[in-house]
Scaffold this motif. Structure first.
Motif, PDB file in Angstrom:
ATOM      1  N   ILE A 102      73.175  10.810 -34.145  1.00 44.58           N
ATOM      2  CA  ILE A 102      73.627  10.432 -32.801  1.00 44.58           C
ATOM      3  C   ILE A 102      72.555   9.588 -32.103  1.00 44.58           C
ATOM      4  CG2 ILE A 102      74.216  11.360 -30.510  1.00 44.58           C
ATOM      5  CD1 ILE A 102      75.596  13.708 -32.023  1.00 44.58           C
ATOM      6  N   GLU A 103      71.314  10.031 -32.210  1.00 45.07           N
ATOM      7  CA  GLU A 103      70.232   9.281 -31.542  1.00 45.07           C
ATOM      8  C   GLU A 103      70.048   7.899 -32.153  1.00 45.07           C
ATOM      9  OE1 GLU A 103      67.117  12.179 -31.625  1.00 45.07           O
ATOM     10  OE2 GLU A 103      67.939  13.200 -29.861  1.00 45.07           O
ATOM     11  N   LEU A 104      70.129   7.839 -33.476  1.00 45.54           N
ATOM     12  CA  LEU A 104      69.998   6.537 -34.133  1.00 45.54           C
ATOM     13  C   LEU A 104      71.071   5.561 -33.632  1.00 45.54           C
ATOM     14  CD1 LEU A 104      69.146   5.974 -37.798  1.00 45.54           C
ATOM     15  CD2 LEU A 104      71.208   4.899 -36.992  1.00 45.54           C
ATOM     16  N   LEU A 105      72.302   6.070 -33.513  1.00 47.23           N
ATOM     17  CA  LEU A 105      73.409   5.195 -33.093  1.00 47.23           C
ATOM     18  C   LEU A 105      73.278   4.802 -31.617  1.00 47.23           C
ATOM     19  CD1 LEU A 105      76.255   7.010 -35.056  1.00 47.23           C
ATOM     20  CD2 LEU A 105      75.339   4.725 -35.533  1.00 47.23           C
ATOM     21  N   ILE A 106      72.830   5.742 -30.776  1.00 50.77           N
ATOM     22  CA  ILE A 106      72.651   5.408 -29.353  1.00 50.77           C
ATOM     23  C   ILE A 106      71.519   4.382 -29.204  1.00 50.77           C
ATOM     24  CG2 ILE A 106      71.901   6.313 -27.105  1.00 50.77           C
ATOM     25  CD1 ILE A 106      73.320   8.953 -27.816  1.00 50.77           C
ATOM     26  N   ASN A 107      70.420   4.614 -29.930  1.00 46.27           N
ATOM     27  CA  ASN A 107      69.283   3.683 -29.839  1.00 46.27           C
ATOM     28  C   ASN A 107      69.634   2.287 -30.324  1.00 46.27           C
ATOM     29  OD1 ASN A 107      67.727   5.665 -28.777  1.00 46.27           O
ATOM     30  ND2 ASN A 107      66.805   6.278 -30.730  1.00 46.27           N
ATOM     31  N   ARG A 108      70.646   2.218 -31.190  1.00 50.30           N
ATOM     32  CA  ARG A 108      71.072   0.898 -31.679  1.00 50.30           C
ATOM     33  C   ARG A 108      72.280   0.379 -30.917  1.00 50.30           C
ATOM     34  NH1 ARG A 108      70.152   1.192 -38.157  1.00 50.30           N
ATOM     35  NH2 ARG A 108      67.938   1.672 -38.047  1.00 50.30           N
ATOM     36  N   TRP A 109      72.534   0.966 -29.778  1.00 52.80           N
ATOM     37  CA  TRP A 109      73.551   0.489 -28.834  1.00 52.80           C
ATOM     38  C   TRP A 109      74.988   0.520 -29.360  1.00 52.80           C
ATOM     39  CZ3 TRP A 109      71.290   0.802 -24.418  1.00 52.80           C
ATOM     40  CH2 TRP A 109      69.927   0.500 -24.313  1.00 52.80           C
ATOM     41  N   ALA A 110      75.285   1.540 -30.141  1.00 54.19           N
ATOM     42  CA  ALA A 110      76.686   1.739 -30.531  1.00 54.19           C
ATOM     43  C   ALA A 110      77.441   2.328 -29.343  1.00 54.19           C
ATOM     44  CB  ALA A 110      76.759   2.692 -31.708  1.00 54.19           C
ATOM     45  N   ARG A 111      78.751   2.249 -29.380  1.00 51.82           N
ATOM     46  CA  ARG A 111      79.610   2.924 -28.390  1.00 51.82           C
ATOM     47  C   ARG A 111      80.263   4.084 -29.137  1.00 51.82           C
ATOM     48  NH1 ARG A 111      82.072  -2.296 -25.229  1.00 51.82           N
ATOM     49  NH2 ARG A 111      80.069  -3.366 -25.078  1.00 51.82           N
ATOM     50  N   LEU A 112      79.762   5.276 -28.854  1.00 52.20           N
ATOM     51  CA  LEU A 112      80.090   6.425 -29.718  1.00 52.20           C
ATOM     52  C   LEU A 112      81.318   7.213 -29.301  1.00 52.20           C
ATOM     53  CD1 LEU A 112      76.828   8.383 -30.636  1.00 52.20           C
ATOM     54  CD2 LEU A 112      78.458   7.257 -32.134  1.00 52.20           C
ATOM     55  N   VAL A 113      82.236   7.377 -30.247  1.00 54.24           N
ATOM     56  CA  VAL A 113      83.384   8.261 -30.042  1.00 54.24           C
ATOM     57  C   VAL A 113      83.185   9.430 -31.014  1.00 54.24           C
ATOM     58  CG1 VAL A 113      85.893   8.492 -30.201  1.00 54.24           C
ATOM     59  CG2 VAL A 113      84.870   6.311 -29.463  1.00 54.24           C
ATOM     60  N   ILE A 114      82.824  10.597 -30.475  1.00 54.62           N
ATOM     61  CA  ILE A 114      82.493  11.731 -31.338  1.00 54.62           C
ATOM     62  C   ILE A 114      83.678  12.691 -31.419  1.00 54.62           C
ATOM     63  CG2 ILE A 114      80.902  13.676 -31.657  1.00 54.62           C
ATOM     64  CD1 ILE A 114      78.760  12.086 -30.292  1.00 54.62           C
ATOM     65  N   ALA A 115      83.957  13.160 -32.635  1.00 57.41           N
ATOM     66  CA  ALA A 115      85.120  14.042 -32.820  1.00 57.41           C
ATOM     67  C   ALA A 115      84.790  15.180 -33.766  1.00 57.41           C
ATOM     68  CB  ALA A 115      86.291  13.234 -33.379  1.00 57.41           C
ATOM     69  N   SER A 116      85.384  16.353 -33.489  1.00 58.49           N
ATOM     70  CA  SER A 116      85.169  17.537 -34.334  1.00 58.49           C
ATOM     71  C   SER A 116      86.393  18.437 -34.292  1.00 58.49           C
ATOM     72  CB  SER A 116      83.965  18.318 -33.806  1.00 58.49           C
ATOM     73  OG  SER A 116      83.760  19.511 -34.543  1.00 58.49           O
ATOM     74  N   HIS A 117      86.426  19.376 -35.221  1.00 59.37           N
ATOM     75  CA  HIS A 117      87.400  20.466 -35.090  1.00 59.37           C
ATOM     76  C   HIS A 117      86.645  21.655 -34.510  1.00 59.37           C
ATOM     77  CE1 HIS A 117      85.391  21.643 -38.801  1.00 59.37           C
ATOM     78  NE2 HIS A 117      85.848  22.867 -38.606  1.00 59.37           N
ATOM     79  N   LEU A 118      87.370  22.633 -34.025  1.00 57.61           N
ATOM     80  CA  LEU A 118      86.764  23.866 -33.528  1.00 57.61           C
ATOM     81  C   LEU A 118      87.728  25.009 -33.811  1.00 57.61           C
ATOM     82  CD1 LEU A 118      84.416  25.194 -31.872  1.00 57.61           C
ATOM     83  CD2 LEU A 118      85.804  24.831 -29.852  1.00 57.61           C
ATOM     84  N   GLY A 119      87.322  25.913 -34.687  1.00 49.93           N
ATOM     85  CA  GLY A 119      88.155  27.070 -35.010  1.00 49.93           C
ATOM     86  C   GLY A 119      89.469  26.688 -35.678  1.00 49.93           C
ATOM     87  N   ARG A 120      90.434  27.593 -35.553  1.00 51.36           N
ATOM     88  CA  ARG A 120      91.719  27.373 -36.215  1.00 51.36           C
ATOM     89  C   ARG A 120      92.886  27.484 -35.233  1.00 51.36           C
ATOM     90  NH1 ARG A 120      91.081  29.492 -42.229  1.00 51.36           N
ATOM     91  NH2 ARG A 120      88.895  28.970 -42.403  1.00 51.36           N
ATOM     92  N   PRO A 121      93.064  26.468 -34.401  1.00 55.36           N
ATOM     93  CA  PRO A 121      94.183  26.544 -33.444  1.00 55.36           C
ATOM     94  C   PRO A 121      95.542  26.299 -34.093  1.00 55.36           C
ATOM     95  CG  PRO A 121      92.970  24.490 -33.163  1.00 55.36           C
ATOM     96  CD  PRO A 121      92.234  25.262 -34.212  1.00 55.36           C
ATOM     97  N   GLU A 122      95.538  26.015 -35.403  1.00 54.19           N
ATOM     98  CA  GLU A 122      96.783  25.849 -36.171  1.00 54.19           C
ATOM     99  C   GLU A 122      97.731  24.800 -35.624  1.00 54.19           C
ATOM    100  OE1 GLU A 122      98.112  29.844 -37.085  1.00 54.19           O
ATOM    101  OE2 GLU A 122      96.430  29.909 -38.499  1.00 54.19           O
ATOM    102  N   GLY A 123      97.161  23.669 -35.276  1.00 55.25           N
ATOM    103  CA  GLY A 123      97.982  22.516 -34.924  1.00 55.25           C
ATOM    104  C   GLY A 123      98.578  22.551 -33.532  1.00 55.25           C
ATOM    105  N   LYS A 124      98.142  23.512 -32.714  1.00 52.36           N
ATOM    106  CA  LYS A 124      98.708  23.601 -31.354  1.00 52.36           C
ATOM    107  C   LYS A 124      97.595  23.572 -30.319  1.00 52.36           C
ATOM    108  CE  LYS A 124     102.546  26.543 -32.699  1.00 52.36           C
ATOM    109  NZ  LYS A 124     102.015  27.255 -33.852  1.00 52.36           N
ATOM    110  N   VAL A 125      97.905  23.004 -29.153  1.00 51.18           N
ATOM    111  CA  VAL A 125      96.936  23.008 -28.055  1.00 51.18           C
ATOM    112  C   VAL A 125      96.725  24.467 -27.634  1.00 51.18           C
ATOM    113  CG1 VAL A 125      96.491  22.291 -25.679  1.00 51.18           C
ATOM    114  CG2 VAL A 125      97.659  20.729 -27.262  1.00 51.18           C
ATOM    115  N   ASN A 126      95.462  24.895 -27.607  1.00 49.17           N
ATOM    116  CA  ASN A 126      95.152  26.278 -27.262  1.00 49.17           C
ATOM    117  C   ASN A 126      93.796  26.289 -26.551  1.00 49.17           C
ATOM    118  OD1 ASN A 126      94.292  28.920 -27.208  1.00 49.17           O
ATOM    119  ND2 ASN A 126      95.089  29.420 -29.252  1.00 49.17           N
ATOM    120  N   PRO A 127      93.820  26.606 -25.227  1.00 53.91           N
ATOM    121  CA  PRO A 127      92.578  26.533 -24.441  1.00 53.91           C
ATOM    122  C   PRO A 127      91.433  27.334 -25.061  1.00 53.91           C
ATOM    123  CG  PRO A 127      94.462  27.092 -23.052  1.00 53.91           C
ATOM    124  CD  PRO A 127      94.972  27.069 -24.445  1.00 53.91           C
ATOM    125  N   LYS A 128      91.757  28.385 -25.815  1.00 50.72           N
ATOM    126  CA  LYS A 128      90.737  29.206 -26.466  1.00 50.72           C
ATOM    127  C   LYS A 128      89.867  28.361 -27.409  1.00 50.72           C
ATOM    128  CE  LYS A 128      90.432  33.189 -29.409  1.00 50.72           C
ATOM    129  NZ  LYS A 128      91.143  33.726 -30.531  1.00 50.72           N
TER     130      LYS A 128
END
Ligand code: AMP
Length: 394
Positions: free
Chosen positions: A44-70
């Motif tokens: 992340i730091e390397l990309l910011i220092n080189r002036w990229a425009r970063l779109v960061i994405a991840s999964h979190l847990g197993r919401p099983e394909g549905k929107v779930n505030p948890k």
């Protein structure tokens, strides 16, 4: 492995879709362990220092394909902003015109974090349409999510069909370390395998036969092996349907000239509970109604001897029911022994990493892998789909 790397690419002013593994533990809306976030910071730091425009994405847990505030990424967003000490844009939408518009509003060196990728079933289905929509958020794709590389999902595999794709620094390091572990290990090479079930680790055990010199087995899986040798295991965790395979593994280890050590004593309990009655017995002493919960002192000492003289160590899986303090000693002692040894050591898997942290020896381990499942599958000899996708001809 010829992974395309990010060090030499020009990212200035480009929108970069960075897939990370921010699948961190959260309790009461607060991130309780930031290891996975901090491991991605070099990229992340390397990309910011080189002036990229970063779109960061991840999964979190197993919401099983549905929107779930948890399973919302919001707590991760709060912690991430604190860690990188920078404003971050949060996009409630993962795909679609609003998310695309936000990505286009980013200036050089700015960062945006998307909501949980797994709120969409198409992510895990590796839907080409969804992968294409994700690709519309960026000009370049970088995968630093080693922990998710064993899954062919839209954000780890499909998206590479639409964007020039590269491995982040963490991904590169993980692959490099694990490759060198299996191609040029210092001998003796010792694998320490524990955890609940033998069934989930059969393949790795078989694959490691061609690579290691010693195997030390602990945890719940040891009881299927012991049972297969007619050792009384009482009410310990046993996978009956895998007894024959367990027996064959012991036989094959012998034929391959591998030293295969099972526990010779145990801490047993009269119930699967932190408050259960417990005592230490030798391997013939597990009575009906009692269950093995941790390796005993003689086993710890046997394992310590092997670890002390090892050249290379790979460890995955706890030696006992580590979550309960009373049964965590074996796992913690093994963590300490690995830390003391001069061997090159690689540890993967959430529980083993937690034990390393509990023993306070993180800095004494050569490499702590962020991917438990991914590191096992890599050592099983599989080409991880997320890695293969980075290397394929487009
Ligand atoms: P794994 O995900 O396969 O590495 O397994 C980790 C789990 O194995 C942990 O939750 C441990 O509590 C569990 N475990 C370790 N030793 C035992 C044991 N002797 N009996 C039952 N479960 C165990």
């Amino acid at each position: 492995m010829n992974l395309p790397r990010i060090e030499n690419i020009d990212v200035k002013g480009k929108r970069v879709f960075l897939r990370v593994d921010f699948n961190v533990p959260i309790e009461n809306g607060v991130v309780t362990d930031t290891t996975r976030i901090s491991k991605t910071l070099p990229t992340i730091e390397l990309l910011i220092n080189r002036w990229a425009r970063l779109v960061i994405a991840s999964h979190l847990g197993r919401p099983e394909g549905k929107v779930n505030p948890k399973y919302s990424m919001k707590p991760v967003y709060e912690k991430f902003k604190e860690i990188i000490k920078k404003e971050v844009v949060f996009s409630e939408n993962v795909v679609g015109p609003e998310a695309v518009a936000l990505s286009k509003q980013l200036n050089d060196g700015e960062v945006m974090l998307l909501e949980n990728l797994r709120f969409h079933a198409e992510e895990e289905e590796n839907s080409p349409d969804f992968a294409k929509k994700l690709s519309e958020l960026a000009d370049i794709y970088i995968n630093d999510a080693f922990g998710a590389a064993h899954r062919a999902h839209a954000s780890t595999e499909g998206i590479t069909n639409y964007l020039p794709s590269y491995a982040g620094t963490l991904m590169y390091k993980e692959i490099e370390v694990l490759t060198s572990l299996i191609t040029k290990p210092e001998r003796p090479f010792v694998a320490i395998i524990g955890g609940a079930k033998v069934s989930s680790k059969l393949k790795i055990l078989k694959n490691l036969f061609t690579k290691v010199n010693v195997m030390l087995i602990g945890g719940g899986m040891a009881y299927t092996f012991l049972k297969s040798r007619a050792v009384p295991v009482g009410a310990s965790l046993v996978e009956k349907e895998f007894e024959v395979q367990a027996f064959q593994i012991i036989e094959k280890a012998g034929v391959a000239g591998i030293e295969f050590q099972l526990p010779v004593d145990h801490v047993i309990a009269d119930a699967f509970s932190a408050n259960a009655k417990s005592k230490t017995v030798d391997k013939m002493g597990i009575l009906d109604g009692w269950m093995g919960m941790d390796i005993g002192p003689k086993t710890i000492s046997n394992f310590e001897k092997v670890i002390k003289s090892a050249g290379t160590i790979f460890w995955n899986g706890p030696m006992g029911v580590f979550e309960m303090d009373k049964f965590s000693n074996g796992t913690v002692q093994i963590a300490k022994a690995i830390a003391k040894s001069s061997a090159r050591s690689v540890v993967g898997g959430g529980d083993s990493i937690a034990a390393i942290a509990k023993a306070g020896v993180e800095d004494k381990i050569t490499h702590i892998s962020t991917g438990g499942g991914a590191s096992l599958e890599f050592l099983e000899g599989k080409i991880l789909p997320g890695v293969a996708a980075l290397m394929k001809e487009k």
